[in-house]
Design a protein around this motif. Sequence first.
Motif, PDB file in Angstrom:
ATOM      1  N   ARG A 521      39.749  32.455  39.366  1.00  4.99           N
ATOM      2  CA  ARG A 521      41.166  32.198  39.654  1.00  4.99           C
ATOM      3  C   ARG A 521      42.024  33.459  39.607  1.00  4.99           C
ATOM      4  N   LYS A 522      41.393  34.616  39.459  1.00  8.65           N
ATOM      5  CA  LYS A 522      42.145  35.882  39.396  1.00  8.65           C
ATOM      6  C   LYS A 522      42.163  36.539  40.785  1.00  8.65           C
ATOM      7  N   GLU A 538      47.100  36.234  38.052  1.00  7.87           N
ATOM      8  CA  GLU A 538      46.626  34.856  37.871  1.00  7.87           C
ATOM      9  C   GLU A 538      46.874  34.129  39.191  1.00  7.87           C
TER      10      GLU A 538
END
Length: 617
Positions: A521-522, A538
């Motif tokens: 998710r980065k 993020e």
Amino acid sequence: MAEERGDLPRLQLESIIGFNGKVPSGLSVHPDCENIIYPLGCTTIIQNLNSGQQAFLESHTNNISVVSVSKSGKYIATGQVTYMGFKADILIYDYYEKSVYATMTLHQAKVEALAFSPNEHYLVSVGGQDDGSVVMWNIATKTSICGHPATVPTAGNALAVKFANHMDDVFITAGTGTLRLWLLDLPNRKIRPTDCQTGVLKRMINCVEITKDDSFCYCGTTSGDIMMVSMKTGLLNNYGPIKDKFSLGVTAIVELKSGDLLIGSGDGIVALCKAPKFKPLKKITVDGGITSISLRGQGHQFFLGTLASQIYRCNFTEFKEELISTCHSNAVLNVTFPCGTSDLFATCSKGEIRIWHTPTNKELLRIVVPNMTCNSLEFMYDGRSIISAWNDGKIRAFTPETGKLMYVIHNAHHDGVSAIASTYDGKKIVSGGGEGQVRVWEIGAKTQRLIEALKEHSSTISCIKVKKNNEECVTASFDGTCIIWDLIRYARNQMFLANTLFKVVCYHPDEYQIITSGKDRKIGYWEVFDGSLIRELEGSLSGSVNGMDITASGDFFVTGGDDKLIKFWAYHDGDVVYIGIGHSGSINRVRICPAAKHIISVSSDGAILRWKYPHTD
């Protein structure tokens, strides 16, 4: 999720290409005869037949399993599926306000069928196999009146429900080995069932239609015949056809004003029949099994929805069909624009590649390769061919105008071809496989030759991007590495390591940085020169980021993933500037068109969404 959506400005959703044809009777023509209503994922779409404008009813948390429209058209009721152990919602929308009128929650795991009473006082709902109950709801008070087990314990599940046309207290449920006539006893808050007797005939019923005078009901069965049952006595009156039954079962029945029947079957045939023999008088054949037949007005036109996610308009007098809407019936895996043009784009899915006209949403070309899945596709820089990566280990090239196969590279990869890209001079193709190899192919006028196989990745290659000078390319892999390759020496220049499965990679237009994203998710910004991580954002609060594209100026980029949100980011600030809410499945890929007018995103529920590009660079 609330904090993720925040108070950010919304991207404007211009249109949706998509229709879930697997929902029984999911397609309805609204009684105003101007609009059609159909489900897609968690969204119900209302589309004007003349202008093509769409309105969206959103509030469900999971896929819609049933859609029902009331007799006057004032209400639309939809039910959903959910996970085992959770309750599935029924939502009633006010059609004119386009807002939720009531939410009703009782059934476990799935709502199987819904029906409004003729005076719109009541709604009856049937739960799925994990629920097995029939519930009567009062629409005015938005509460349940009573419930009852849908079938006797020895029978199967109820699959269909239908109210009588003139009585607010009589309805019928039908399903696997069950056909019951119900009477509502309002003073005692009870619904009382009577089992219909079909004698020696044992059938699984898919669909039910009640005659206009409420004397008989017609039941379409999986055996391909129709049972005619008396509504007064509950006894079998007739059934047919005796000999030439409908192949793959009767999946939809509609009675016309004349008393004739339109019958839809599982092999895509719509027939005009007369009771009591049910012999087809006229027939039309369409692509995919029929799941919905809906009349427009008195039935001079009728609309068909099929399992292949096609919507057809049919003229009754000529009995001819016309395809008005089509879309992918499986997850859409990739999307791409030809170089320099925004009017066309191509998408790929299981068994097919489709080319679309961006302003009108019309399908211009369909290339079908049965039983194979196309994982990735790309227009060659000169626009003369589409190259595509398939899970049978072949690279196939087609002409964009006719869809003719130009060449096939057999055994390009052992474990399926998972990613593909071409150089800007059109002389080389770089492909990635499920086994982790990166292969470079030389494309001649009549030949395709393997130049080099680069073996450093240990898992599936998910994305490949080539530098504008054709001397370098970057590959992202599920093994947690991104590698920059030298396409002159065929050696590794640089490697980026992260504890993630990389899903997507993009070069910044200046090509001194790359951005990556994946399962962790980065969103990572990396320096091409020395492979160092400059910054990490993020990208999402829930679920993988699967798609990413950057604008030609490099000032903005867009992402989409399993959280079903499109996010429009400022590259240098690292902030989300706009957010797009509309997808009801995981977003697989997202692309900005070359002219920066639209953003196209594709998802695993078969939907293609077109958003208005917010900034004019």
